[in-house]
Write an enzyme that holds these catalytic residues in place. Sequence first.
Site, PDB file in Angstrom:
ATOM      1  N   LYS A  59      -7.077   1.340  -3.885  1.00 39.83           N
ATOM      2  CA  LYS A  59      -6.759   0.714  -2.601  1.00 39.83           C
ATOM      3  C   LYS A  59      -6.908   1.748  -1.467  1.00 39.83           C
ATOM      4  O   LYS A  59      -7.499   1.477  -0.432  1.00 39.83           O
ATOM      5  CB  LYS A  59      -5.326   0.162  -2.641  1.00 39.83           C
ATOM      6  CG  LYS A  59      -4.722  -0.200  -1.298  1.00 39.83           C
ATOM      7  CD  LYS A  59      -5.438  -1.357  -0.614  1.00 39.83           C
ATOM      8  CE  LYS A  59      -4.806  -1.650   0.741  1.00 39.83           C
ATOM      9  NZ  LYS A  59      -5.616  -2.549   1.553  1.00 39.83           N
TER      10      LYS A  59
ATOM     11  N   THR B 240       0.867  -1.174   0.000  1.00 41.91           N
ATOM     12  CA  THR B 240       0.000   0.000   0.000  1.00 41.91           C
ATOM     13  C   THR B 240       0.905   1.226   0.000  1.00 41.91           C
ATOM     14  O   THR B 240       1.473   1.595   1.022  1.00 41.91           O
ATOM     15  CB  THR B 240      -0.915   0.010   1.234  1.00 41.91           C
ATOM     16  OG1 THR B 240      -1.751  -1.137   1.164  1.00 41.91           O
ATOM     17  CG2 THR B 240      -1.782   1.250   1.264  1.00 41.91           C
TER      18      THR B 240
END
Lengths: 296, 296, 296, 296
Positions: B171, B95
Amino acid sequence: MKIGFIGLGSMGRAMARNLLSAGHELVVYNRTHARAELLQDHGARVVETPAEAAQGVEAVVTMLADDRAVEDVVFGDVGVIRGLAKGAIHVSSSTISVGLSARLAAAHHAAGQGYVAAPVFGRPDVAEAKQLWIVAAGWPGDVAFVQPIFDAVGRGVTKVGAEAQAANTVKLAGNFLIASMIEALGEAFTLARKSGVDPQLFLEIFRSVMTKSPIFERYAGLVADESYEPAGFKMYLGLDNIRLALAAGEAAEVPMPMASLLRDQMLSAVARGMGDLDWAALAKLSAERAGLGGGR
Amino acid sequence: MKIGFIGLGSMGRAMARNLLSAGHELVVYNRTHARAELLQDHGARVVETPAEAAQGVEAVVTMLADDRAVEDVVFGDVGVIRGLAKGAIHVSSSTISVGLSARLAAAHHAAGQGYVAAPVFGRPDVAEAKQLWIVAAGWPGDVAFVQPIFDAVGRGVTKVGAEAQAANTVKLAGNFLIASMIEALGEAFTLARKSGVDPQLFLEIFRSVMTKSPIFERYAGLVADESYEPAGFKMYLGLDNIRLALAAGEAAEVPMPMASLLRDQMLSAVARGMGDLDWAALAKLSAERAGLGGGR
Amino acid sequence: MKIGFIGLGSMGRAMARNLLSAGHELVVYNRTHARAELLQDHGARVVETPAEAAQGVEAVVTMLADDRAVEDVVFGDVGVIRGLAKGAIHVSSSTISVGLSARLAAAHHAAGQGYVAAPVFGRPDVAEAKQLWIVAAGWPGDVAFVQPIFDAVGRGVTKVGAEAQAANTVKLAGNFLIASMIEALGEAFTLARKSGVDPQLFLEIFRSVMTKSPIFERYAGLVADESYEPAGFKMYLGLDNIRLALAAGEAAEVPMPMASLLRDQMLSAVARGMGDLDWAALAKLSAERAGLGGGR
Amino acid sequence: MKIGFIGLGSMGRAMARNLLSAGHELVVYNRTHARAELLQDHGARVVETPAEAAQGVEAVVTMLADDRAVEDVVFGDVGVIRGLAKGAIHVSSSTISVGLSARLAAAHHAAGQGYVAAPVFGRPDVAEAKQLWIVAAGWPGDVAFVQPIFDAVGRGVTKVGAEAQAANTVKLAGNFLIASMIEALGEAFTLARKSGVDPQLFLEIFRSVMTKSPIFERYAGLVADESYEPAGFKMYLGLDNIRLALAAGEAAEVPMPMASLLRDQMLSAVARGMGDLDWAALAKLSAERAGLGGGR
């Protein structure tokens, strides 16, 4: 059961029809008379005042737009309180203020009548499908007595205690959760759109990751249990994530006020030593802001 | 497939194990050597630098903590870019920021290498269960080529286009949705608790009404389609609801900053003539704040 | 003093002219050459690179648009660091990030040069009138040495210590105060206008009550001293006031996000037992959110 | 003038004393009798009910804590409305809701009485010094008639029209401005403190730059005139500044919710094409949120 029903908007109409289908005897009142007549064909008796709808019934259900409508119908000159027999019960399903619900409880009890707050979750199509979820509160005997009404209109009921207004608090808190999700979706989809992501693909991800998985339920469980350790996902990592989301929004010129709010809460959590707790500890911060649990 | 794997935290370890189980040949690198050795027993070859993990493989997966870790591993003296063969692909599952992902795409392409951004949704236990949801973006041929990797670690993948960084945006937007739900839950449960409602009962309602029903999904659909008419629940009624929730919070001395945010947005919606739209039109306001769609 | 000056935007030009008027010898550099030439007529020597502007001077002042511009001018191939003699001082007056200011300090010190952060408060007309207020930080000897520069461009200076970046923090905090006042004014005037109050009358009141009285200064003093008892105006009364302001906004359909923020903070203050403190104790809450002073 | 005075808290007492000093004849009522007696020595006549304080006077001033207190005193069985002669005027100086002020106007007019809303700005010490600023609204003849009262208690008055409640809106908006400044100061001082800046030095800067300069007044003028071009300081630069302030806050772990709010507004301004306007155009955004002026 002999039931009065007041308020035949799209929600009320669907509920009334389901009560009739379940075999209950219905006396209906609606400010706009024409709407009531539609139910006459289904076997309901139409009356001219709220008081009449409350006379001679075991319970009277109100399903109205707001506080003012409920006040008029209950406390007015030809209102429910005047018509309802001692021992009969007012089932208030409208989404009203916690304060008014408390006043209704007091007024009915003073008049020797029962009062059950029973707001419902569900839109009109859900009501038609008999799939409402009911949140009920009031004296346990009263709540038990009107169970057949709940059975006829919904798929389940959660009883939250003897204080009627608790049911209204819960209903408002529930709607707040839905509105929060909508606003968050609005900000997220705007970010996706301005970043060139097809909204339908983002929708697919939302479905796959969030609504078809127990993720929200799991977090709700952590919050209910105040269980923030050991962390599944640490607060400081959450802060990192939100920071990056804000940066993405900045680059795409997308204001995300909800993300800003989250950032400030998470930054405060970290500043106050909660960086290694699960990010569900946002709920701990919320409790502390309200003066709860600082000492735990 | 011959795969390099870099980053053996709790997420990476689970993913690497599933790649081995699926029969792939694995070369692993981890800054803390001991962690890599655990995988040796499962058949992985352990190397000493990121570059070595990238040498001679068809794809190298990175699963690291943050931007800095990825920058070190990719751009460092013994970094992935130096090791990876022309035509081989870097699958970046960490991430990370949208900006770094764009830089990675540019650097790999300049070096004649492929780059696929493929962040995943799921906690470590979900990763272990091979149930991750992957969001992938990059050149279609590259994305197709690494599909066996996705098959080995997750239950599904959504492909969001040729611009790799779009996957990272998605995301981050997804994690933002989760965090928003947590904060909203925190405020709602605090209100419930201070109002005397048993948290476990409120949890039951949340489950019954929200996670076991398609309600969030339905709103996401309305937002994706920008479909705000006819209204299922009108904005001005939504404003009324939030106003009452804030009043309940005030009475119980519970600050609800997310509810305040919703109130201001809804009040603005009503002031700007959107009172009769569905309250999902909060998303319309969000888009307009971002300079989108004011003219529609 | 022999001074280099880099950056001749509207602020820089005014400052450079005042330095010349005060009798200093000036070497100027500007990316857009034409702008520098205007100062030639006033006696400045124009050079072609930042390094040249730094060569042979006792101090070089930079007044540029943002971090990137300062980084280019200082760290570039023909940058200030390369030109400045050991012992000479870089006076950085641009509004830049705290992080960059710290990096500048380190780099100059490593090169045996001095560094003084000296951002200024004031718009171009204020700069022309020699009325800037300077916030300076750096090694005391360095700050003292460049005092003649401050004397030539401003009406006063506050020295905030030896850590150069503290001056930048203060500058940013000051601009934040101004922006806060603007947003608050925006919301208040909108409320006034939608309520039918002539904006010029509201302006008259703002002047009479707030800018021609020491009210803001008094509150700033309470906050600086963390003096919240005895209360001049109690927090719970403040909450009442903001609640009424929000209600007025609601009636006039005026969203007031800043008022919502205040309401939530005040409600939290009351919930946490600060209801009888002066409403200046909002600052106490702010400190606690940052992990300061919870124990006091 | 023969004047009734109701409400002898710290504000009321000071005002009543100044009315006596100015030579007016006073009849006073206070719920706690002892407080009224203190004024007896100064020449006031003490009575037992609000109605008596209103009988036979030309005007009756009320200075009470909140809506409820005013409602009791005016509408109660022995309330002001019952005592006040036709043509006599109720001067309401309490800080009350806009809604109650409108109701008071209607009730007094229906009874043939005058009503002037005249809330005041100033703390008790300001009241004692006869330095209150009064905001008055009501029928012009009525407002003119009670001017001697204003002369006796304050240093000036702004008349905001014939609709009495406008004065209350203005009072609430004014207090909102003060509270906004306090919260902003709280966040700024916290940032300064956590960054190692002596609060007293930051206070010196606040004084030098903000309260001893016309800066706030100038911005208020721009907002009142809706004059956002040409820009003195452009919105996109303002956004840059706030972004840096938030970054400084992040580094020092100082949540700054007001700065986050400003960032989102400024980002929206830029996204909507206002980046080159003066940052005072935050007020334009505020107006648009309220449904004003979108078309300009």
